[in-house]
Design a protein around this motif. Structure first.
Motif, mmCIF file in Angstrom:
data_model
loop_
_atom_site.group_PDB
_atom_site.id
_atom_site.type_symbol
_atom_site.label_atom_id
_atom_site.label_comp_id
_atom_site.label_asym_id
_atom_site.label_seq_id
_atom_site.Cartn_x
_atom_site.Cartn_y
_atom_site.Cartn_z
ATOM 1 N N ILE B 6 0.861 -1.176 0.000
ATOM 2 C CA ILE B 6 0.000 0.000 0.000
ATOM 3 C C ILE B 6 0.896 1.224 0.000
ATOM 4 N N ASN B 7 0.803 1.992 -1.074
ATOM 5 C CA ASN B 7 1.634 3.201 -1.185
ATOM 6 C C ASN B 7 0.840 4.391 -0.648
ATOM 7 N N LEU B 8 1.287 4.924 0.464
ATOM 8 C CA LEU B 8 0.503 5.959 1.148
ATOM 9 C C LEU B 8 0.408 7.237 0.325
ATOM 10 N N ARG B 9 1.478 7.596 -0.379
ATOM 11 C CA ARG B 9 1.443 8.813 -1.194
ATOM 12 C C ARG B 9 0.431 8.679 -2.335
ATOM 13 N N GLU B 10 0.425 7.509 -2.962
ATOM 14 C CA GLU B 10 -0.553 7.305 -4.039
ATOM 15 C C GLU B 10 -1.981 7.367 -3.507
ATOM 16 N N LYS B 11 -2.178 6.796 -2.342
ATOM 17 C CA LYS B 11 -3.529 6.826 -1.751
ATOM 18 C C LYS B 11 -3.941 8.254 -1.396
ATOM 19 N N LEU B 12 -2.975 9.022 -0.897
ATOM 20 C CA LEU B 12 -3.279 10.410 -0.527
ATOM 21 C C LEU B 12 -3.681 11.248 -1.746
ATOM 22 N N ALA B 13 -3.150 10.856 -2.896
ATOM 23 C CA ALA B 13 -3.453 11.613 -4.119
ATOM 24 C C ALA B 13 -4.877 11.367 -4.609
ATOM 25 N N CYS B 14 -5.550 10.406 -3.992
ATOM 26 C CA CYS B 14 -6.875 10.009 -4.479
ATOM 27 C C CYS B 14 -8.034 10.764 -3.840
ATOM 28 N N PHE B 15 -7.732 11.629 -2.875
ATOM 29 C CA PHE B 15 -8.829 12.405 -2.276
ATOM 30 C C PHE B 15 -8.286 13.752 -1.801
ATOM 31 N N SER B 16 -9.178 14.698 -1.636
ATOM 32 C CA SER B 16 -8.738 16.038 -1.261
ATOM 33 C C SER B 16 -9.490 16.597 -0.054
ATOM 34 N N GLU B 17 -10.573 15.995 0.336
ATOM 35 C CA GLU B 17 -11.372 16.536 1.445
ATOM 36 C C GLU B 17 -10.573 16.556 2.748
ATOM 37 N N HIS B 18 -10.779 17.599 3.499
ATOM 38 C CA HIS B 18 -10.164 17.703 4.818
ATOM 39 C C HIS B 18 -11.057 17.037 5.880
ATOM 40 N N TRP B 19 -10.395 16.499 6.910
ATOM 41 C CA TRP B 19 -11.094 15.909 8.066
ATOM 42 C C TRP B 19 -12.011 14.770 7.662
ATOM 43 N N SER B 20 -11.603 14.029 6.665
ATOM 44 C CA SER B 20 -12.453 12.947 6.163
ATOM 45 C C SER B 20 -11.591 11.696 5.940
ATOM 46 N N PRO B 21 -11.350 10.942 7.002
ATOM 47 C CA PRO B 21 -10.401 9.817 6.936
ATOM 48 C C PRO B 21 -10.818 8.752 5.921
ATOM 49 N N ARG B 22 -9.788 8.204 5.258
ATOM 50 C CA ARG B 22 -10.004 7.113 4.305
ATOM 51 C C ARG B 22 -9.213 5.891 4.762
ATOM 52 N N VAL B 23 -9.884 4.761 4.820
ATOM 53 C CA VAL B 23 -9.234 3.531 5.264
ATOM 54 C C VAL B 23 -8.346 2.985 4.153
ATOM 55 N N VAL B 24 -7.112 2.615 4.513
ATOM 56 C CA VAL B 24 -6.209 2.012 3.529
ATOM 57 C C VAL B 24 -5.844 0.574 3.876
ATOM 58 N N ALA B 25 -6.041 0.179 5.132
ATOM 59 C CA ALA B 25 -5.668 -1.189 5.521
ATOM 60 C C ALA B 25 -6.346 -1.565 6.828
ATOM 61 N N GLU B 26 -6.503 -2.864 6.995
ATOM 62 C CA GLU B 26 -6.992 -3.384 8.270
ATOM 63 C C GLU B 26 -5.998 -4.387 8.838
ATOM 64 N N MET B 27 -5.832 -4.346 10.146
ATOM 65 C CA MET B 27 -5.011 -5.318 10.867
ATOM 66 C C MET B 27 -5.876 -5.814 12.027
ATOM 67 N N ASN B 28 -6.255 -7.075 11.991
ATOM 68 C CA ASN B 28 -7.210 -7.595 12.968
ATOM 69 C C ASN B 28 -8.456 -6.703 12.950
ATOM 70 N N ASP B 29 -8.870 -6.173 14.078
ATOM 71 C CA ASP B 29 -10.049 -5.303 14.070
ATOM 72 C C ASP B 29 -9.673 -3.822 14.132
ATOM 73 N N TYR B 30 -8.463 -3.513 13.689
ATOM 74 C CA TYR B 30 -8.012 -2.123 13.644
ATOM 75 C C TYR B 30 -7.926 -1.642 12.206
ATOM 76 N N GLN B 31 -8.054 -0.332 12.049
ATOM 77 C CA GLN B 31 -7.941 0.248 10.715
ATOM 78 C C GLN B 31 -6.840 1.304 10.676
ATOM 79 N N PHE B 32 -6.162 1.355 9.537
ATOM 80 C CA PHE B 32 -5.199 2.402 9.217
ATOM 81 C C PHE B 32 -5.898 3.339 8.241
ATOM 82 N N LYS B 33 -5.938 4.616 8.612
ATOM 83 C CA LYS B 33 -6.681 5.587 7.815
ATOM 84 C C LYS B 33 -5.782 6.763 7.471
#
Lengths: 121, 121
Positions: B6-33
């Motif tokens: 998962i390339n974080l920079r590429e994912k960041l380029a996919c949205f522009s809204e502020h204060w609107s977290p986007r999930v990129v990965a899950e680990m067990n029942d946790y999310q990376f946003k």
């Protein structure tokens, strides 16, 4: 007491051993650990948990039984629970690991690369 | 099927809204946003969980009732559960959040900054 921000680069400067994760933070029952990889680790798996690798500097790879994941700085990968994997790095690579407190680096494997657990930096 | 890195920079380029977290990965029942902060958020707390902020680019701060945490790229902070906090950024800041699946960005608060939850990018 209010804890300060955790500067990952400063923490990385505090140790030099390879394959020996250092805890820098806890969130609930999870730990954030810094590690320096160089060379090849051992094949292992973690039966009870997924494991996150986030590369901070350098390049690394994760061998899987059915493939290979290559990671550069700014990239992350989640190894699913139970999946055999073997991390490696041609040159020193700095990595942030996220996993539950108590996870041992060598998982179900053993050997000389098994690091002491829960060591903070 | 083996997921890619998962390339974080590429994912960041996919949205522009502020204060609107986007999930990129899950680990067990946790999310990376991933999130983009600019301006001031609302005071809120999460009664059931700690929350991790890891700054990828830019600078941000977290106001606490009894102090202030300043974070630059490569720095992280864990807001303990139940602690009121208000993130802010003078200029756009890119942040990786780690928290359990289901956590809403505004916690116990509400209002126009409450983002839809579990949106992936």
């Amino acid at each position: 007491m209010m804890p300060d921000a955790i500067n990952l680069r400063e923490k990385l400067a505090c140790f030099s051993e390879h394959w020996s994760p250092r805890v820098v933070a806890e969130m609930n029952d999870y730990q954030f650990k810094l590690a320096k990889f160089e060379g090849r680790f051992v094949w292992h798996s973690h039966d009870d948990t997924d494991e996150v690798f986030l590369v901070l500097a350098g390049r690394m790879g994760i061998e899987l039984r059915d493939g290979l994941v290559e990671l550069r700085a700014g990239e992350m990968y989640v190894v699913p629970r139970g999946v055999e994997h073997r991390p490696f790095a041609e040159e020193e690579c700095h990595v942030l690991l996220v996993e539950p407190r108590g996870v041992v680096n060598t998982g179900d494997a053993d050997g000389e690369l098994r690091a002491e657990n829960d060591v903070w930096v």
